[in-house]
Design an enzyme around this catalytic site. Structure first.
Site, PDB file in Angstrom:
ATOM      1  N   GLU A  90       0.811  -1.212   0.000  1.00  0.00           N
ATOM      2  CA  GLU A  90       0.000   0.000   0.000  1.00  0.00           C
ATOM      3  C   GLU A  90       0.846   1.265   0.000  1.00  0.00           C
ATOM      4  O   GLU A  90       1.932   1.313   0.580  1.00  0.00           O
ATOM      5  CB  GLU A  90      -0.920   0.017   1.218  1.00  0.00           C
ATOM      6  CG  GLU A  90      -2.012  -1.017   1.106  1.00  0.00           C
ATOM      7  CD  GLU A  90      -2.861  -1.079   2.356  1.00  0.00           C
ATOM      8  OE1 GLU A  90      -4.086  -0.985   2.237  1.00  0.00           O
ATOM      9  OE2 GLU A  90      -2.284  -1.225   3.443  1.00  0.00           O
ATOM     10  N   CYS A 103       3.281   8.574   1.000  1.00  0.00           N
ATOM     11  CA  CYS A 103       3.714   7.652   2.049  1.00  0.00           C
ATOM     12  C   CYS A 103       3.915   6.281   1.409  1.00  0.00           C
ATOM     13  O   CYS A 103       2.969   5.692   0.882  1.00  0.00           O
ATOM     14  CB  CYS A 103       2.674   7.587   3.161  1.00  0.00           C
ATOM     15  SG  CYS A 103       3.088   6.426   4.488  1.00  0.00           S
ATOM     16  N   CYS A 110       4.913  -6.294   7.958  1.00  0.00           N
ATOM     17  CA  CYS A 110       5.899  -5.732   8.883  1.00  0.00           C
ATOM     18  C   CYS A 110       6.187  -6.744   9.998  1.00  0.00           C
ATOM     19  O   CYS A 110       5.259  -7.362  10.529  1.00  0.00           O
ATOM     20  CB  CYS A 110       5.389  -4.427   9.501  1.00  0.00           C
ATOM     21  SG  CYS A 110       6.603  -3.612  10.569  1.00  0.00           S
ATOM     22  N   CYS A 114       4.377  -3.726  16.595  1.00  0.00           N
ATOM     23  CA  CYS A 114       3.909  -2.660  17.484  1.00  0.00           C
ATOM     24  C   CYS A 114       2.425  -2.887  17.783  1.00  0.00           C
ATOM     25  O   CYS A 114       1.634  -3.134  16.873  1.00  0.00           O
ATOM     26  CB  CYS A 114       4.121  -1.292  16.847  1.00  0.00           C
ATOM     27  SG  CYS A 114       5.859  -0.915  16.538  1.00  0.00           S
ATOM     28  N   CYS A 117      -0.614  -0.804  16.002  1.00  0.00           N
ATOM     29  CA  CYS A 117      -0.515  -0.622  14.553  1.00  0.00           C
ATOM     30  C   CYS A 117      -1.210  -1.765  13.822  1.00  0.00           C
ATOM     31  O   CYS A 117      -0.920  -2.945  14.060  1.00  0.00           O
ATOM     32  CB  CYS A 117       0.955  -0.547  14.153  1.00  0.00           C
ATOM     33  SG  CYS A 117       1.224  -0.321  12.374  1.00  0.00           S
ATOM     34  N   CYS A 332      -1.930   7.154   9.556  1.00  0.00           N
ATOM     35  CA  CYS A 332      -0.737   6.534  10.137  1.00  0.00           C
ATOM     36  C   CYS A 332      -1.112   5.347  11.019  1.00  0.00           C
ATOM     37  O   CYS A 332      -1.978   5.452  11.889  1.00  0.00           O
ATOM     38  CB  CYS A 332       0.020   7.581  10.954  1.00  0.00           C
ATOM     39  SG  CYS A 332       1.538   6.973  11.705  1.00  0.00           S
TER      40      CYS A 332
END
Length: 348
Positions: A90, A103, A110, A114, A117, A332
């Protein structure tokens, strides 16, 4: 799959063409793809037809394909891009006045985990190549008719992935953006969870993005809970790495801090953040949590964010980042591939 032009530096293209082609042909191809945003080799009109035909078979441009595009009410566009092997990643375009921000992602998924997220829920599938990283910029620029030198673009490596775990490809992509696309290093930022050896390696690169540290906690214990990577790279050691980092004359470190209601958003947290960053040439960006399914935290009230900001900015510049694209999960920490989240897409 044939090799692609996107991801190649000038010397790579020269080598791929071979000695039979004059040296200036590589420069024509390089400038057409990176500077003029050509998306098909047949559009490079200053090349002989025979060479264009050859390139179409042996050396295509190789941009990611737009599989879906999601339009936010605030003008943000979230792209689901399909890569050559069928995997998806993305990219988000955020226009604002005369400038815009793209971005981009550095990995498919990932590995950092975290806890606030959405992307972490995907896990890691693989690294992106330099061409797949730079190709996101080229594809979005072409889709929005952005021209090199004429449109002010900021690039933030804050999408899917931990950029420092894919540093070699990230640095090559940065060189392509700077040299090929004429984007200043001042307009390219990399965000990391704090991979200390790679921060030191990044600082030795001649051409590199600006550095942003995803801080998100004011104590070691708190950060371990929110960001398990802290168990390997401790907060005190991370701050020492930041103190040693070789900033360029025009550069500040950026610290990003996601505020979670009743978790890390107290005035005491703010005062501890001040102690961590006050002696650094730095600024702090505050991000009130952008919610999503499966995230066990809440967004703090505006007054709590303002109080936190007021304390921090007594010591360093401190800004509240305005969320963009919340209605299409483009903000974000929300990048979790579109086929996973049930939204109605605007198909290209």
């Amino acid at each position: 799959m044939p090799q692609s032009i996107v991801g190649m530096e000038l010397t790579d293209i020269q080598q791929a063409l071979g000695a039979a082609e004059p040296g200036f042909r590589a420069r024509q191809i390089y400038e057409a793809v990176y500077r003029r945003r050509v998306t098909d080799v047949r559009e490079i009109s200053n090349l002989p037809k025979a060479l264009r035909d050859r390139l179409g078979v042996e050396l295509p441009v190789g941009l990611p394909e737009i599989e879906r595009r999601f339009e936010s009410t605030d003008g943000t566009r979230r792209y689901l891009l399909r890569l050559g092997d069928g995997k998806t990643v993305e990219t988000v375009w955020m226009p604002e006045g005369e400038r815009s921000t793209i971005c981009i992602s550095s990995q498919v998924g990932c590995p950092v985990d975290c806890k606030f997220c959405l992307t972490a829920l995907l896990g890691l599938e693989r690294h992106l190549t330099a061409g797949e990283i730079a190709g996101q910029v080229l594809r979005v620029a072409a889709d929005n008719a952005l021209e090199a030198g004429a449109d002010r673009m900021n690039i933030v490596m804050m999408g899917q992935g931990e950029p420092l775990l894919n540093l070699g490809n990230v640095i090559k992509a940065t060189r392509l953006m700077v040299d090929g696309m004429a984007i200043s290093p001042r307009r390219i930022t990399l965000s990391t969870s704090g991979i200390i050896p790679k921060i030191e390696e990044l600082g030795r690169e001649a051409v590199r993005p600006k550095l942003a540290i995803s801080l998100n906690a004011s104590t070691e214990e708190q950060r371990r809970e929110l960001m398990p990577i802290t168990r390997k790279y401790h907060l005190a050691e991370l701050m020492e790495a930041c103190r040693r980092y070789p900033l360029r004359p025009w550069e500040k470190l950026t610290f990003e801090y996601v505020l979670l209601k009743d978790v890390n958003d107290s005035d005491a947290d703010a005062r501890r953040v001040v102690k961590l960053v006050a002696k650094l040439n730095a600024k702090v960006n505050l991000i009130a949590l952008n919610p999503g399914p499966g995230i066990p935290y809440e967004t703090p009230l505006a007054g709590r964010v303002e109080s936190f900001q007021a304390i921090v900015r007594r010591a360093v510049p401190c800004f509240v980042r305005k969320p963009r694209g919340l209605d299409v999960f483009a903000a974000c920490g929300q990048l979790k591939r579109m086929e996973v989240i049930q939204l109605t897409p605007v198909r290209v």
